[in-house]
Design an enzyme around this catalytic site. Structure first.
Site, PDB file in Angstrom:
ATOM      1  N   CYS A  19      43.446  43.750  30.643  1.00  0.00           N
ATOM      2  CA  CYS A  19      44.393  44.965  30.385  1.00  0.00           C
ATOM      3  C   CYS A  19      43.374  45.976  30.749  1.00  0.00           C
ATOM      4  O   CYS A  19      42.205  46.027  31.102  1.00  0.00           O
ATOM      5  CB  CYS A  19      44.769  44.870  29.077  1.00  0.00           C
ATOM      6  N   GLY A  45      46.285  45.227  35.419  1.00  0.00           N
ATOM      7  CA  GLY A  45      47.476  44.825  34.653  1.00  0.00           C
ATOM      8  C   GLY A  45      48.463  45.449  35.215  1.00  0.00           C
ATOM      9  O   GLY A  45      48.755  46.660  35.205  1.00  0.00           O
ATOM     10  N   ASN A 120      42.090  45.696  25.035  1.00  0.00           N
ATOM     11  CA  ASN A 120      41.727  44.648  26.069  1.00  0.00           C
ATOM     12  C   ASN A 120      40.838  43.810  25.740  1.00  0.00           C
ATOM     13  O   ASN A 120      39.754  44.141  25.072  1.00  0.00           O
ATOM     14  CB  ASN A 120      41.110  45.536  27.170  1.00  0.00           C
ATOM     15  N   GLY A 121      41.178  42.641  25.843  1.00  0.00           N
ATOM     16  CA  GLY A 121      40.403  41.383  25.413  1.00  0.00           C
ATOM     17  C   GLY A 121      41.040  40.227  24.756  1.00  0.00           C
ATOM     18  O   GLY A 121      42.120  40.628  24.353  1.00  0.00           O
ATOM     19  N   TYR A 261      34.762  40.557  40.372  1.00  0.00           N
ATOM     20  CA  TYR A 261      35.961  40.541  40.870  1.00  0.00           C
ATOM     21  C   TYR A 261      36.663  41.775  40.133  1.00  0.00           C
ATOM     22  O   TYR A 261      37.562  42.510  40.909  1.00  0.00           O
ATOM     23  CB  TYR A 261      36.675  39.286  40.576  1.00  0.00           C
TER      24      TYR A 261
HETATM   25  P1  AMP Z   1      42.226  30.790  44.209  1.00  0.00           P
HETATM   26  O1  AMP Z   1      41.140  29.983  44.525  1.00  0.00           O
HETATM   27  O2  AMP Z   1      43.480  30.409  45.154  1.00  0.00           O
HETATM   28  O3  AMP Z   1      42.759  30.355  42.676  1.00  0.00           O
HETATM   29  O4  AMP Z   1      41.890  32.345  44.197  1.00  0.00           O
HETATM   30  C1  AMP Z   1      40.857  33.017  44.129  1.00  0.00           C
HETATM   31  C2  AMP Z   1      41.280  34.422  44.270  1.00  0.00           C
HETATM   32  O5  AMP Z   1      41.787  35.028  43.333  1.00  0.00           O
HETATM   33  C3  AMP Z   1      39.546  34.995  44.371  1.00  0.00           C
HETATM   34  O6  AMP Z   1      39.174  35.070  45.759  1.00  0.00           O
HETATM   35  C4  AMP Z   1      39.730  36.297  43.816  1.00  0.00           C
HETATM   36  O7  AMP Z   1      39.914  37.434  44.762  1.00  0.00           O
HETATM   37  C5  AMP Z   1      41.074  36.155  43.068  1.00  0.00           C
HETATM   38  N1  AMP Z   1      40.901  36.040  41.550  1.00  0.00           N
HETATM   39  C6  AMP Z   1      39.845  35.312  40.775  1.00  0.00           C
HETATM   40  N2  AMP Z   1      40.080  35.515  39.553  1.00  0.00           N
HETATM   41  C7  AMP Z   1      41.315  36.230  39.220  1.00  0.00           C
HETATM   42  C8  AMP Z   1      41.843  36.445  38.133  1.00  0.00           C
HETATM   43  N3  AMP Z   1      41.307  35.917  36.966  1.00  0.00           N
HETATM   44  N4  AMP Z   1      43.128  36.973  38.251  1.00  0.00           N
HETATM   45  C9  AMP Z   1      43.407  37.432  39.537  1.00  0.00           C
HETATM   46  N5  AMP Z   1      43.004  37.084  40.384  1.00  0.00           N
HETATM   47  C10 AMP Z   1      41.742  36.326  40.517  1.00  0.00           C
END
Ligand code: AMP
Length: 485
Positions: A19, A45, A120-121, A261
């Site tokens: 969030c 979010g 958030n958390g 990320y």
């Molecule tokens: P996957 O390995 O298909 O699950 O997707 C990995 C990709 O999703 C990564 O390269 C990130 O760009 C993105 N990602 C990583 N963690 C998250 C997260 N918690 N929420 C949304 N996207 C994420």
């Protein structure tokens, strides 16, 4: 954040949320500024957004599912949120968790007046506290753990609002960055480990709290500092007051995944430019796992800064070999597994002429389930790449997060189930390398990880959880349903 167990493309049976929060005190355009701030935090979010403002004895609220731009896009909406102080929240997208009762900020009337709160958390003792509060007569309106703060504030024996909030934050465990608004005060607080970000800014006479500094930039506010781990800041007519109210001694364990990320690359979080940390991880990756190739290609957008760092360090050319369509959301917000698979194709297209006949280094920020990498590698191979070397700007994600980042259970984490060679085979890469934990720490400004007292929360990569997870397996929705019967 919400504690419902619902069907979700990322994972079906664990707590989730990512969030963004924003709060402003002393601005003529408080709700417009909050809408803009939330707009800058939209990446944190996408399911719902809400703003509560305060003016002359009255709190006003507007909350809706969907993006900030779709819900706070008219003067008439902003006019319905009068006053010179406001707080706002954006929450992560899930599929069926769309009950309006779960949209933040939450507002309640107390003996001392109204109070709105957004957070958030993840609270890691949410179920235990909730059970206790229900036993004592509290009636919950939502399945958000944020509501626990409301009941703890209501049942506190203290008379001053700030003291009641202090009582409440001392009872919860877990990761939280929160903003709260009363008739007279704006409050911002971070848990003693400072897991989630929260910064402080100024715009003229106004003070602002925001999850990330990019939300200050958008309204032309100046970054003042981060709210410190274990700090509670109260803003009122007299100015800014800082408290260290936690019984638990603060020990910073900021979430390193925010750098990898989650935060926006134009934000400064915990004193570091997210963009620079990502580039530095790319450089570390090139040093640790160099490979002969023709070109470095990022998986956009999340792999771009690390790929720039990798190219810089390796001396190889950087090319945009994959183009992203910005009119589709993050892969993870697609409603079903099937659509999510399709989503990757919707989102990325190979720029074939920079790929064809080349030996390619593909750089991404992380591999979670491996679905994205597999699809992209196939796409790049179909575009004529001779060889594909996958380089990942984080260590293998082997453990779920209980502090507010949406990661699946271990069974779905590819790196929890397979070693490097197996993963390379599954995703179809000719070679695969992840940056080391120490490499990531170096990029984040540390000589190495202090294994006795790690400088960050890196539980998703190491399995070492800084905060006890008391209610790991609790199901708050069933508690909520029990209460309704
Ligand atoms: P996957 O390995 O298909 O699950 O997707 C990995 C990709 O999703 C990564 O390269 C990130 O760009 C993105 N990602 C990583 N963690 C998250 C997260 N918690 N929420 C949304 N996207 C994420």
């Amino acid at each position: 954040m919400s504690l419902e167990k619902i069907s979700h493309p990322f994972d079906d049976d664990k707590l989730r949320e990512e969030c963004g929060v924003f709060g402003i005190y002393g601005s003529e355009d408080a709700s417009a500024h909050t809408a803009l701030g939330l707009h800058a935090l939209q990446h944190r979010g996408q399911e719902a957004a809400g703003i509560v403002s305060y003016d002359k004895g009255l709190f006003s609220s507007h909350k809706a599912t969907g993006h900030v731009g779709d819900n706070f896009n008219s003067q008439s909406t902003i006019n319905k949120l009068p006053g010179d102080c406001a707080i706002g929240h954006v929450r992560y997208s899930t599929t069926s968790d769309k009950h309006s009762r779960n949209i933040q900020p939450i507002f309640a009337e107390f003996s001392f007046g109204g109070l709105a709160i957004a957070h958030n958390g993840n609270l890691t003792n949410a179920a235990t506290l909730r059970k206790e509060l229900i036993r004592q007569g509290s009636i919950f309106q939502s399945t958000m753990d944020t509501e626990i703060f409301i009941h703890l504030i209501a049942t506190s024996k203290k008379s001053r609002v700030a003291d009641r909030v202090i009582d409440a934050v001392n009872k919860v465990q877990g990761a939280f960055s929160l903003v709260a608004l009363t008739q007279k005060k704006l409050i911002g607080a971070r848990d003693p480990f400072g897991v989630r970000p929260l910064c402080l800014g100024v715009l003229g006479d106004a003070y602002i709290f925001a999850s990330e500094s990019c939300a200050l930039d958008i309204i032309g506010a100046q970054f003042l500092r981060d709210v410190e781990p274990g700090e509670l800041v109260v803003i009122d007519k007299q100015g800014l007051h800082s408290y260290r109210p936690f019984d638990q001694k603060p020990k910073e364990r900021f979430c390193i995944f925010e750098y990898v990320y989650f935060s926006r690359p134009d934000s400064i979080v915990e004193g570091k430019h997210v963009y620079e940390v990502r580039k530095a991880i790319g450089r570390e990756l090139a040093l640790e796992s160099a490979v002969d190739a023709d070109v470095v290609i990022p998986i956009p957008d999340s792999g771009v800064p690390a790929a720039l760092g990798y190219a810089e360090q390796s001396g190889l050319p950087f090319e945009l070999g994959i183009i992203r369509n910005h009119y589709v959301g993050r892969t993870f917000i697609e409603p079903t597994d099937k659509v999510r698979h399709l989503g990757v194709k919707l989102k990325h297209n190979p720029n074939s002429h920079v790929i064809k006949g080349k030996e390619v280094i593909l750089v991404d920020d992380s591999i979670v389930r491996g679905t994205t990498s597999k699809k992209i590698i196939q796409m790049v191979r179909d575009a004529g790449a001779k060889k594909i070397h996958m380089r990942i700007a984080s260590p293998p994600t082997t453990h779920p997060c209980f502090y507010g980042v949406d990661t699946p259970d271990r069974e779905k984490l590819i790196a929890a189930q397979h070693n490097n060679e197996e993963i390379a085979k599954i995703i179809g890469a000719d070679s695969l390398a992840f940056v080391s934990v120490d490499g990531m720490y170096r990029a984040a400004g540390q000589a190495k990880r202090d294994n006795d007292s790690p400088q960050f929360c890196d539980a998703c990569f190491t399995g070492q959880y800084p905060i006890e997870v008391l209610d790991k397996d609790s199901n708050l929705i069933s508690l909520f349903n029990e209460q309704q019967q």
